[in-house]
Scaffold this motif. Structure first.
Motif, PDB file in Angstrom:
ATOM      1  N   LEU A  36       0.791  -1.390   0.034  1.00  0.00           N
ATOM      2  CA  LEU A  36      -0.053  -0.079  -0.063  1.00  0.00           C
ATOM      3  C   LEU A  36       0.832   1.531  -0.161  1.00  0.00           C
ATOM      4  CD1 LEU A  36      -2.744   1.467   0.347  1.00  0.00           C
ATOM      5  CD2 LEU A  36      -2.458   1.115   2.566  1.00  0.00           C
ATOM      6  N   ALA A  37       0.495   2.030  -0.897  1.00  0.00           N
ATOM      7  CA  ALA A  37       1.366   3.404  -0.869  1.00  0.00           C
ATOM      8  C   ALA A  37       0.266   4.447  -0.829  1.00  0.00           C
ATOM      9  CB  ALA A  37       2.000   3.480  -2.392  1.00  0.00           C
ATOM     10  N   THR A  38       0.573   5.463  -0.617  1.00  0.00           N
ATOM     11  CA  THR A  38      -0.127   6.819  -0.597  1.00  0.00           C
ATOM     12  C   THR A  38       0.389   8.035  -1.017  1.00  0.00           C
ATOM     13  OG1 THR A  38      -1.268   5.965   1.415  1.00  0.00           O
ATOM     14  CG2 THR A  38      -1.884   8.215   0.777  1.00  0.00           C
ATOM     15  N   THR A  39      -0.395   8.954  -1.996  1.00  0.00           N
ATOM     16  CA  THR A  39       0.167   9.965  -2.667  1.00  0.00           C
ATOM     17  C   THR A  39      -0.814  10.932  -2.679  1.00  0.00           C
ATOM     18  OG1 THR A  39       1.207   8.432  -4.482  1.00  0.00           O
ATOM     19  CG2 THR A  39       1.057  10.829  -5.173  1.00  0.00           C
ATOM     20  N   ASP A  40      -0.348  11.908  -1.947  1.00  0.00           N
ATOM     21  CA  ASP A  40      -0.959  13.282  -1.971  1.00  0.00           C
ATOM     22  C   ASP A  40      -1.156  14.081  -3.301  1.00  0.00           C
ATOM     23  OD1 ASP A  40      -1.539  16.130  -1.457  1.00  0.00           O
ATOM     24  OD2 ASP A  40      -1.766  15.813   0.544  1.00  0.00           O
ATOM     25  N   VAL A  41      -2.196  14.244  -3.973  1.00  0.00           N
ATOM     26  CA  VAL A  41      -2.092  14.816  -5.499  1.00  0.00           C
ATOM     27  C   VAL A  41      -1.699  16.259  -5.123  1.00  0.00           C
ATOM     28  CG1 VAL A  41      -3.678  13.131  -6.259  1.00  0.00           C
ATOM     29  CG2 VAL A  41      -4.493  15.221  -5.447  1.00  0.00           C
ATOM     30  N   ASP A  42      -2.132  17.104  -4.333  1.00  0.00           N
ATOM     31  CA  ASP A  42      -1.484  18.498  -3.985  1.00  0.00           C
ATOM     32  C   ASP A  42      -0.073  18.686  -3.728  1.00  0.00           C
ATOM     33  OD1 ASP A  42      -4.282  19.249  -4.384  1.00  0.00           O
ATOM     34  OD2 ASP A  42      -4.697  18.916  -2.486  1.00  0.00           O
ATOM     35  N   ALA A  43       0.493  17.380  -2.942  1.00  0.00           N
ATOM     36  CA  ALA A  43       1.740  17.538  -2.804  1.00  0.00           C
ATOM     37  C   ALA A  43       2.677  17.228  -4.008  1.00  0.00           C
ATOM     38  CB  ALA A  43       2.319  16.629  -1.595  1.00  0.00           C
ATOM     39  N   ALA A  44       1.994  16.220  -4.758  1.00  0.00           N
ATOM     40  CA  ALA A  44       2.765  15.890  -5.999  1.00  0.00           C
ATOM     41  C   ALA A  44       2.608  16.889  -6.974  1.00  0.00           C
ATOM     42  CB  ALA A  44       2.039  14.765  -6.726  1.00  0.00           C
ATOM     43  N   ALA A  45       1.570  17.673  -7.137  1.00  0.00           N
ATOM     44  CA  ALA A  45       1.614  18.890  -7.904  1.00  0.00           C
ATOM     45  C   ALA A  45       2.514  19.912  -7.499  1.00  0.00           C
ATOM     46  CB  ALA A  45       0.179  19.450  -7.966  1.00  0.00           C
ATOM     47  N   ALA A  46       2.930  20.200  -6.039  1.00  0.00           N
ATOM     48  CA  ALA A  46       3.624  21.292  -5.703  1.00  0.00           C
ATOM     49  C   ALA A  46       5.178  20.852  -6.088  1.00  0.00           C
ATOM     50  CB  ALA A  46       3.386  21.357  -4.255  1.00  0.00           C
ATOM     51  N   ALA A  47       5.287  19.489  -6.207  1.00  0.00           N
ATOM     52  CA  ALA A  47       6.773  19.124  -6.506  1.00  0.00           C
ATOM     53  C   ALA A  47       6.965  19.004  -7.962  1.00  0.00           C
ATOM     54  CB  ALA A  47       6.904  17.544  -5.918  1.00  0.00           C
ATOM     55  N   GLY A  48       5.929  19.495  -8.910  1.00  0.00           N
ATOM     56  CA  GLY A  48       6.199  19.592 -10.100  1.00  0.00           C
ATOM     57  C   GLY A  48       5.460  18.135 -11.029  1.00  0.00           C
ATOM     58  N   ASN A  49       4.609  17.711 -10.404  1.00  0.00           N
ATOM     59  CA  ASN A  49       3.927  16.645 -11.234  1.00  0.00           C
ATOM     60  C   ASN A  49       2.511  16.813 -10.976  1.00  0.00           C
ATOM     61  OD1 ASN A  49       2.888  14.275 -12.049  1.00  0.00           O
ATOM     62  ND2 ASN A  49       3.878  12.758 -10.716  1.00  0.00           N
TER      63      ASN A  49
END
Length: 86
Positions: A36-49
């Motif tokens: 199980l992995a979790t990805t915060d979509v807002d954090a990913a966007a802030a990191a350039g994705n």
């Protein structure tokens, strides 16, 4: 040795539905033997994705199974169980 399936939960901070989904997926991970992995979509966007937020941000939480969308808003547990035992 077979590769364990990967379930990824797409989430964002402050999402209570996401928190409930994560708690249930964490229980199921032990029972059904998946990573199980979790990805915060807002954090990913802030990191350039920004792609994940653009594609999934309006229907979180989203559950991905081995990189493909499996369900959103709630866990489709019967289907997840069936797909993981194939």
């Amino acid at each position: 040795m077979t590769k364990r399936p990967k379930v990824e939960l797409l989430t964002r901070a402050g999402c209570t539905i996401c928190e409930r989904a994560h708690a249930r997926l964490a229980e199921l991970a032990g029972e059904l033997n998946f990573d199980l992995a979790t990805t915060d979509v807002d954090a990913a966007a802030a990191a350039g994705n920004p792609g994940l937020r653009a594609e999934f941000g309006d229907r979180l939480p989203v559950i991905l199974l081995d990189g493909r969308e499996h369900s959103y808003w709630e866990i489709d547990e019967p289907r997840l169980r069936a797909d993981l035992t194939r």
